[in-house]
Design a protein around this motif. Structure first.
Motif, PDB file in Angstrom:
ATOM      1  N   GLY A  89      19.265 -47.544 -16.424  1.00 21.73           N
ATOM      2  CA  GLY A  89      20.391 -48.466 -16.615  1.00 21.73           C
ATOM      3  C   GLY A  89      21.438 -48.373 -15.517  1.00 21.73           C
ATOM      4  N   ILE A  90      20.999 -47.965 -14.304  1.00 18.30           N
ATOM      5  CA  ILE A  90      21.963 -47.899 -13.191  1.00 18.30           C
ATOM      6  C   ILE A  90      21.397 -48.658 -11.992  1.00 18.30           C
ATOM      7  CG2 ILE A  90      23.206 -45.753 -13.759  1.00 18.30           C
ATOM      8  CD1 ILE A  90      21.227 -44.191 -12.160  1.00 18.30           C
ATOM      9  N   ASP A  91      22.255 -48.952 -11.015  1.00 21.22           N
ATOM     10  CA  ASP A  91      21.728 -49.673  -9.859  1.00 21.22           C
ATOM     11  C   ASP A  91      20.949 -48.697  -8.971  1.00 21.22           C
ATOM     12  OD1 ASP A  91      23.480 -49.165  -7.185  1.00 21.22           O
ATOM     13  OD2 ASP A  91      24.602 -48.822  -9.042  1.00 21.22           O
ATOM     14  N   PRO A  92      19.969 -49.223  -8.224  1.00 22.98           N
ATOM     15  CA  PRO A  92      19.065 -48.324  -7.480  1.00 22.98           C
ATOM     16  C   PRO A  92      19.783 -47.394  -6.513  1.00 22.98           C
ATOM     17  CG  PRO A  92      18.225 -50.568  -7.462  1.00 22.98           C
ATOM     18  CD  PRO A  92      19.563 -50.633  -8.110  1.00 22.98           C
ATOM     19  N   GLN A  93      20.851 -47.889  -5.880  1.00 22.23           N
ATOM     20  CA  GLN A  93      21.539 -47.021  -4.912  1.00 22.23           C
ATOM     21  C   GLN A  93      22.185 -45.821  -5.621  1.00 22.23           C
ATOM     22  OE1 GLN A  93      21.648 -47.491  -1.264  1.00 22.23           O
ATOM     23  NE2 GLN A  93      22.010 -45.325  -1.728  1.00 22.23           N
ATOM     24  N   THR A  94      22.801 -46.080  -6.759  1.00 24.97           N
ATOM     25  CA  THR A  94      23.407 -44.975  -7.523  1.00 24.97           C
ATOM     26  C   THR A  94      22.316 -43.988  -7.938  1.00 24.97           C
ATOM     27  OG1 THR A  94      24.951 -46.593  -8.366  1.00 24.97           O
ATOM     28  CG2 THR A  94      24.929 -44.469  -9.492  1.00 24.97           C
ATOM     29  N   HIS A  95      21.185 -44.555  -8.337  1.00 24.28           N
ATOM     30  CA  HIS A  95      20.047 -43.726  -8.741  1.00 24.28           C
ATOM     31  C   HIS A  95      19.629 -42.815  -7.576  1.00 24.28           C
ATOM     32  CE1 HIS A  95      16.322 -42.760 -10.803  1.00 24.28           C
ATOM     33  NE2 HIS A  95      15.626 -43.156  -9.747  1.00 24.28           N
ATOM     34  N   CYS A  96      19.514 -43.386  -6.382  1.00 23.18           N
ATOM     35  CA  CYS A  96      19.114 -42.597  -5.199  1.00 23.18           C
ATOM     36  C   CYS A  96      20.168 -41.527  -4.895  1.00 23.18           C
ATOM     37  CB  CYS A  96      18.961 -43.486  -3.970  1.00 23.18           C
ATOM     38  SG  CYS A  96      17.606 -44.637  -4.098  1.00 23.18           S
ATOM     39  N   ASP A  97      21.424 -41.923  -4.962  1.00 24.38           N
ATOM     40  CA  ASP A  97      22.501 -40.970  -4.642  1.00 24.38           C
ATOM     41  C   ASP A  97      22.483 -39.789  -5.606  1.00 24.38           C
ATOM     42  OD1 ASP A  97      23.196 -42.688  -2.674  1.00 24.38           O
ATOM     43  OD2 ASP A  97      24.948 -43.532  -3.698  1.00 24.38           O
ATOM     44  N   LYS A  98      22.094 -40.081  -6.837  1.00 24.04           N
ATOM     45  CA  LYS A  98      22.037 -38.999  -7.829  1.00 24.04           C
ATOM     46  C   LYS A  98      20.896 -38.039  -7.543  1.00 24.04           C
ATOM     47  CE  LYS A  98      23.626 -40.019 -12.380  1.00 24.04           C
ATOM     48  NZ  LYS A  98      23.296 -40.555 -13.682  1.00 24.04           N
ATOM     49  N   LEU A  99      19.787 -38.610  -7.035  1.00 26.35           N
ATOM     50  CA  LEU A  99      18.584 -37.781  -6.863  1.00 26.35           C
ATOM     51  C   LEU A  99      18.526 -37.037  -5.529  1.00 26.35           C
ATOM     52  CD1 LEU A  99      15.833 -40.101  -8.380  1.00 26.35           C
ATOM     53  CD2 LEU A  99      16.843 -38.070  -9.393  1.00 26.35           C
ATOM     54  N   ALA A 100      19.156 -37.622  -4.511  1.00 24.30           N
ATOM     55  CA  ALA A 100      19.024 -37.035  -3.162  1.00 24.30           C
ATOM     56  C   ALA A 100      19.380 -35.541  -3.114  1.00 24.30           C
ATOM     57  CB  ALA A 100      19.859 -37.831  -2.165  1.00 24.30           C
ATOM     58  N   PRO A 101      20.426 -35.094  -3.821  1.00 19.84           N
ATOM     59  CA  PRO A 101      20.801 -33.679  -3.681  1.00 19.84           C
ATOM     60  C   PRO A 101      19.713 -32.698  -4.110  1.00 19.84           C
ATOM     61  CG  PRO A 101      22.579 -34.915  -4.709  1.00 19.84           C
ATOM     62  CD  PRO A 101      21.402 -35.833  -4.629  1.00 19.84           C
ATOM     63  N   GLN A 102      18.777 -33.132  -4.965  1.00 24.08           N
ATOM     64  CA  GLN A 102      17.772 -32.139  -5.366  1.00 24.08           C
ATOM     65  C   GLN A 102      16.909 -31.713  -4.170  1.00 24.08           C
ATOM     66  OE1 GLN A 102      15.043 -33.417  -8.365  1.00 24.08           O
ATOM     67  NE2 GLN A 102      14.689 -35.427  -7.461  1.00 24.08           N
ATOM     68  N   PHE A 103      16.738 -32.632  -3.212  1.00 15.19           N
ATOM     69  CA  PHE A 103      16.020 -32.236  -1.995  1.00 15.19           C
ATOM     70  C   PHE A 103      16.948 -31.467  -1.058  1.00 15.19           C
ATOM     71  CE2 PHE A 103      13.032 -35.372  -3.516  1.00 15.19           C
ATOM     72  CZ  PHE A 103      11.817 -34.838  -3.149  1.00 15.19           C
ATOM     73  N   GLU A 104      18.149 -31.998  -0.865  1.00 16.80           N
ATOM     74  CA  GLU A 104      19.081 -31.328   0.066  1.00 16.80           C
ATOM     75  C   GLU A 104      19.355 -29.889  -0.379  1.00 16.80           C
ATOM     76  OE1 GLU A 104      21.985 -34.662   1.826  1.00 16.80           O
ATOM     77  OE2 GLU A 104      21.580 -34.877  -0.317  1.00 16.80           O
ATOM     78  N   ASN A 105      19.511 -29.709  -1.689  1.00 11.67           N
ATOM     79  CA  ASN A 105      19.791 -28.346  -2.177  1.00 11.67           C
ATOM     80  C   ASN A 105      18.588 -27.428  -2.007  1.00 11.67           C
ATOM     81  OD1 ASN A 105      22.315 -29.149  -2.852  1.00 11.67           O
ATOM     82  ND2 ASN A 105      21.823 -29.568  -4.999  1.00 11.67           N
ATOM     83  N   LEU A 106      17.407 -27.990  -2.222  1.00 11.59           N
ATOM     84  CA  LEU A 106      16.212 -27.154  -2.041  1.00 11.59           C
ATOM     85  C   LEU A 106      16.100 -26.699  -0.584  1.00 11.59           C
ATOM     86  CD1 LEU A 106      13.575 -25.864  -3.014  1.00 11.59           C
ATOM     87  CD2 LEU A 106      12.425 -28.036  -2.545  1.00 11.59           C
ATOM     88  N   TRP A 107      16.404 -27.603   0.324  1.00  8.97           N
ATOM     89  CA  TRP A 107      16.288 -27.211   1.751  1.00  8.97           C
ATOM     90  C   TRP A 107      17.272 -26.093   2.088  1.00  8.97           C
ATOM     91  CZ3 TRP A 107      12.023 -28.603   1.033  1.00  8.97           C
ATOM     92  CH2 TRP A 107      11.525 -29.887   0.979  1.00  8.97           C
ATOM     93  N   LYS A 108      18.452 -26.146   1.460  1.00  7.21           N
ATOM     94  CA  LYS A 108      19.403 -25.044   1.698  1.00  7.21           C
ATOM     95  C   LYS A 108      18.825 -23.754   1.166  1.00  7.21           C
ATOM     96  CE  LYS A 108      23.626 -27.707   1.579  1.00  7.21           C
ATOM     97  NZ  LYS A 108      24.104 -28.540   0.494  1.00  7.21           N
ATOM     98  N   LYS A 109      18.261 -23.842   0.002  1.00  4.09           N
ATOM     99  CA  LYS A 109      17.718 -22.643  -0.653  1.00  4.09           C
ATOM    100  C   LYS A 109      16.557 -22.054   0.148  1.00  4.09           C
ATOM    101  CE  LYS A 109      17.410 -21.635  -5.493  1.00  4.09           C
ATOM    102  NZ  LYS A 109      17.595 -22.238  -6.783  1.00  4.09           N
ATOM    103  N   LEU A 110      15.793 -22.949   0.778  1.00  2.00           N
ATOM    104  CA  LEU A 110      14.636 -22.471   1.558  1.00  2.00           C
ATOM    105  C   LEU A 110      15.023 -22.133   2.991  1.00  2.00           C
ATOM    106  CD1 LEU A 110      11.797 -24.817   0.281  1.00  2.00           C
ATOM    107  CD2 LEU A 110      11.782 -22.330   0.214  1.00  2.00           C
ATOM    108  N   ASN A 111      16.326 -22.181   3.251  1.00  2.00           N
ATOM    109  CA  ASN A 111      16.830 -21.834   4.581  1.00  2.00           C
ATOM    110  C   ASN A 111      16.243 -22.729   5.674  1.00  2.00           C
ATOM    111  OD1 ASN A 111      18.422 -20.420   6.271  1.00  2.00           O
ATOM    112  ND2 ASN A 111      17.355 -18.462   6.056  1.00  2.00           N
ATOM    113  N   ILE A 112      16.225 -24.013   5.377  1.00  2.38           N
ATOM    114  CA  ILE A 112      15.683 -24.997   6.322  1.00  2.38           C
ATOM    115  C   ILE A 112      16.813 -25.431   7.259  1.00  2.38           C
ATOM    116  CG2 ILE A 112      14.661 -27.307   6.541  1.00  2.38           C
ATOM    117  CD1 ILE A 112      12.834 -25.224   5.119  1.00  2.38           C
ATOM    118  N   ALA A 113      16.578 -25.247   8.549  1.00  2.00           N
ATOM    119  CA  ALA A 113      17.632 -25.575   9.518  1.00  2.00           C
ATOM    120  C   ALA A 113      17.308 -26.906  10.193  1.00  2.00           C
ATOM    121  CB  ALA A 113      17.759 -24.458  10.541  1.00  2.00           C
TER     122      ALA A 113
END
Ligand code: MSP
Length: 684
Positions: free
Chosen positions: A66-90
């Motif tokens: 029930g949300i617009d696609p961009q909001t949906h993407c913005d909500k989901l993007a951090p799960q990848f960004e946070n994982l990369w931090k956790k995996l020490n991806i530079a």
């Protein structure tokens, strides 16, 4: 910047809708290792990863939420960004296909191809798979199902825009034939070539009518259409260079990419769609597209429905970031498929890391503390000339091996060569026996040689392992008193065996890798199945040099993080028992089994080898119950076993299941049934 001075590496951009799993982590860690290595070697590196955010699945998921696609993407993007931090991806940049600048570049390219008449409009009729967002031909869907995902397909007829991909077929074949490194590994190159040489390459539909899909980049020449998600996604590798590099003016110098890392399933889109798009745009082709293999999990395909998706976050929390990074690249030759199991990971951590490099550092620093007042001494006369020569040879050869391995992406060969040097050093210390040399004043200079050689090897090992395990290798160098700035290119001397280490003052700290302990052959049920320890540690040393006690953790307890690793490790808090769902529990198949025979495993006071009957089949199980039971009393008992555990070897003997017993570290009682029931009966 000359061509050889820069290095542009990319990962696929991951579907924002996906839950990040081991497959995503694998490619990204591999790319990070390459990026870190080439940075140390002085190349200017641009490492790009990001997210693929358009398409039907995102549109549908957003509608469902029930949300617009961009909001949906913005909500989901951090799960990848946070994982990369956790995996020490530079990574140097993170692209999202919903970035305005990316969309502009896609439109600019579409317009360019349209103006050159390389895009045309035509009728199209075919079988459409909504899940895979692609059309199939009649012969592909003989059974009415998508040949890829096995979901039903629907017949669709529509006008669409096509890119004249087919006309580049011969040029592409020629390019692959004349550029050995273009598609790697060799087997994949042959596959693509085979396909191109036997089938006619058709044109590619690059549009989707808005009536069916609106979440995409609008075609600049027809507002009734959006761009096909692959045409949009592939352009990211070039569009990123327009706006993401720190120095924007330098962006274009990075093209063509040196390495596109992809999984084997998306090789065709890269090798064929992307290459022909680049040809049409008059842009050079990437140097290498490398397709790696896929991970299965405990022998099974990983999927949401099977519930066996490996969450990299959990692996990092349980085993530590560097152990996980190491395992991914050590376990399987890059390019081949591999199987992931926590048992294999524990084995690798204990044998290669805790008992390998971790123990080598610990025993070397203990000796330097004890025999040289904590300062690495200068080398004296040879102590064991033959072994010293072998170490010198291996260490001198190592940088060349590494460069070769990182150029061909044979990560595992590099780790093997590093492991061989660790083993040689262990052998050297065992044979030179510094604790004996220390007793005889005449051997004082030889003792210095042993300490110096061990410390020198560790310095080189730290530099070599840094791209794989950056955090831990920083700790290693700190403990060795070797101050090195890994954020910059290293001087050539860092890779030279001869570079001096004498006079460095060591600062011994916590062990690099805690050993992971589990019960052998039995399992305690405490929320999660406990990881079995399959391979025992090789004895640390039978010498008076007692290495620093290695904290023992269970597989469910996270090891000390880097931040705390320098401080003496406090006893880890008791692990919380995470709750599991009924579905997770139901994955464990418990069955009754009747013990037919039992015998002790030679040289083990704990292990007993059982032959058990499950009614329709007989199995061998090695159980760690030998301290509690004599084999004789077990025969004839009906016990409970985990029947669907992947077979594993305990002291070289195959165990095809696991016996349930009450007790914590010590077994207190075997689980049996109150009434006599048939062997093989399900236990719930
Ligand atoms: N969005 C596209 C890529 C566009 S690139 C211009 C895509 N995304 S994805 O999220 O589905 O997949 C990303 C990567 O994960 C692929 O390289 C794929 O091979 C990889 N893997 C997915 N499952 C995997 C395993 N089980 N094992 C290893 N890699 C796997 O495709």
């Amino acid at each position: 910047m000359s061509e050889n001075d820069r290095f542009y590496i990319t990962t696929p951009i991951y579907y924002v809708n996906d839950v990040p799993h081991i497959g995503h982590a694998y490619t990204t860690v591999a790319a990070d290792i390459l990026a870190r290595y080439w940075r140390l070697r002085g190349r200017e590196v641009f490492f790009l990863t990001g997210l693929d955010e358009h398409g039907q699945k995102v549109q549908q998921a957003a509608a469902k939420a029930g949300i617009d696609p961009q909001t949906h993407c913005d909500k989901l993007a951090p799960q990848f960004e946070n994982l990369w931090k956790k995996l020490n991806i530079a990574n140097d940049a993170f692209i999202r296909t919903t970035d305005t600048q990316h969309k502009q570049v896609v439109q600019q390219y579409l317009q360019e191809l349209f103006d050159k008449q390389l895009i045309y409009k035509a009728d199209y009729s075919g079988w459409y798979c909504t899940f895979d967002e692609r059309f199939w031909t009649e012969k592909d869907v003989a059974d009415g199902l998508c040949p890829d995902c096995k979901r039903s397909v629907e017949k669709l007829s529509e006008h669409n825009y096509f890119f004249k991909m087919g006309q580049y077929q011969d040029r592409l074949i020629d390019h692959i034939k004349t550029h050995d490194r273009f598609i790697r590994p060799e087997s994949r190159r042959n596959e693509v070539l085979g396909f191109l040489q036997t089938q006619k390459l058709s044109d590619l539909s690059i549009s989707r009518p808005k009536s069916r899909l609106s979440w995409g980049i609008e075609l600049p020449f027809d507002t009734n259409y959006v761009t096909y998600v692959w045409f949009d996604a592939l352009v990211n590798y070039v569009s990123a260079l327009e706006y993401l590099p720190r120095e924007k003016s330098a962006g274009h110098d990075f093209w063509p990419a040196n390495v596109h890392l992809v999984g084997k399933d998306i090789l065709t889109t890269h090798a064929v769609y992307w290459s022909t798009m680049l040809m049409a745009l008059n842009l050079p082709l990437p140097e290498t597209i490398f397709a790696h293999g896929w991970w299965t999990v405990d022998g099974e395909k990983m999927s949401k429905s099977r519930g066996n998706v490996v969450d990299p976050n959990k692996m990092v929390e349980t085993y530590g970031v560097d152990a996980f990074r190491y395992f991914l690249l050590r376990e399987v030759p890059f390019g081949q498929d591999g199987d992931f199991s926590q048992a294999a990971m524990v084995t690798s951590i204990n044998s290669d890391l805790a008992n390998g490099i971790g123990n080598l550092l610990s025993r070397t620093l203990t000796m330097i503390e004890r025999f040289a007042d904590g300062k690495i001494p200068a080398s004296g006369p040879p102590a064991l000339p033959e072994l010293e020569e072998k170490i010198a040879q291996a260490a001198t050869q190592l940088p060349t091996t590494l460069e070769q391995g990182f150029s061909t992406l044979t990560f595992r060969d590099n780790l093997q060569a590093i492991g061989e040097l660790v083993s040689l050093c262990d052998e050297y210390i065992d044979k030179a026996a510094p604790w004996k040399l220390a007793k005889n004043p005449e051997d004082a200079l030889k003792l210095k040689t042993v300490l110096n050689h061990s410390a020198r090897a560790l310095r080189l090992l730290a530099v070599s392992l840094y791209p794989f395990m950056p955090q831990t290798m920083e700790q290693l160098t700190r403990q060795l008193g070797y101050h090195v700035d890994f954020s910059k290119a290293l001087p050539a001397s860092a890779y030279q065996w001869d570079s001096p280490v004498a006079e460095l003052t060591i600062a011994k700290g916590a062990p690099l890798f805690p050993r992971i302990e589990g019960l052998s052959g039995t399992v305690r049920i405490k929320g999660e199945l406990e990881t079995k320890l399959i391979k025992g540690a090789k004895p640390v040393s039978d010498t008076p040099i007692t290495p620093q006690p290695v904290p023992v953790i269970t597989a469910t307890t996270p090891p000390a993080t880097s931040a705390s690793a320098e401080t003496p490790a406090a006893a880890p808090p008791p692990p919380a028992s995470p709750q599991i769902t009924i579905d997770e529990f139901m994955k464990v198949q418990l069955r009754t089994a009747k013990i037919l025979s039992a015998e002790r495993v030679p040289k083990s006071e704990k292990l007993i080898k059982l032959q058990v009957s499950l009614g329709t089949e007989q199995r061998q199980i090695v159980a760690g119950i030998g301290k509690k039971y004599e084999p004789d009393v077990l025969v004839g008992k009906t016990i409970v076993i985990v029947a669907n555990l992947k077979p594993a070897k305990l002291m070289g003997i195959e165990s095809q299941g696991m016996v349930l017993a009450a007790g914590d570290t010590d077994v207190r009682g075997l689980l049996t049934t109150h009434e006599e029931v048939d062997p093989g009966t399900k236990v719930k």
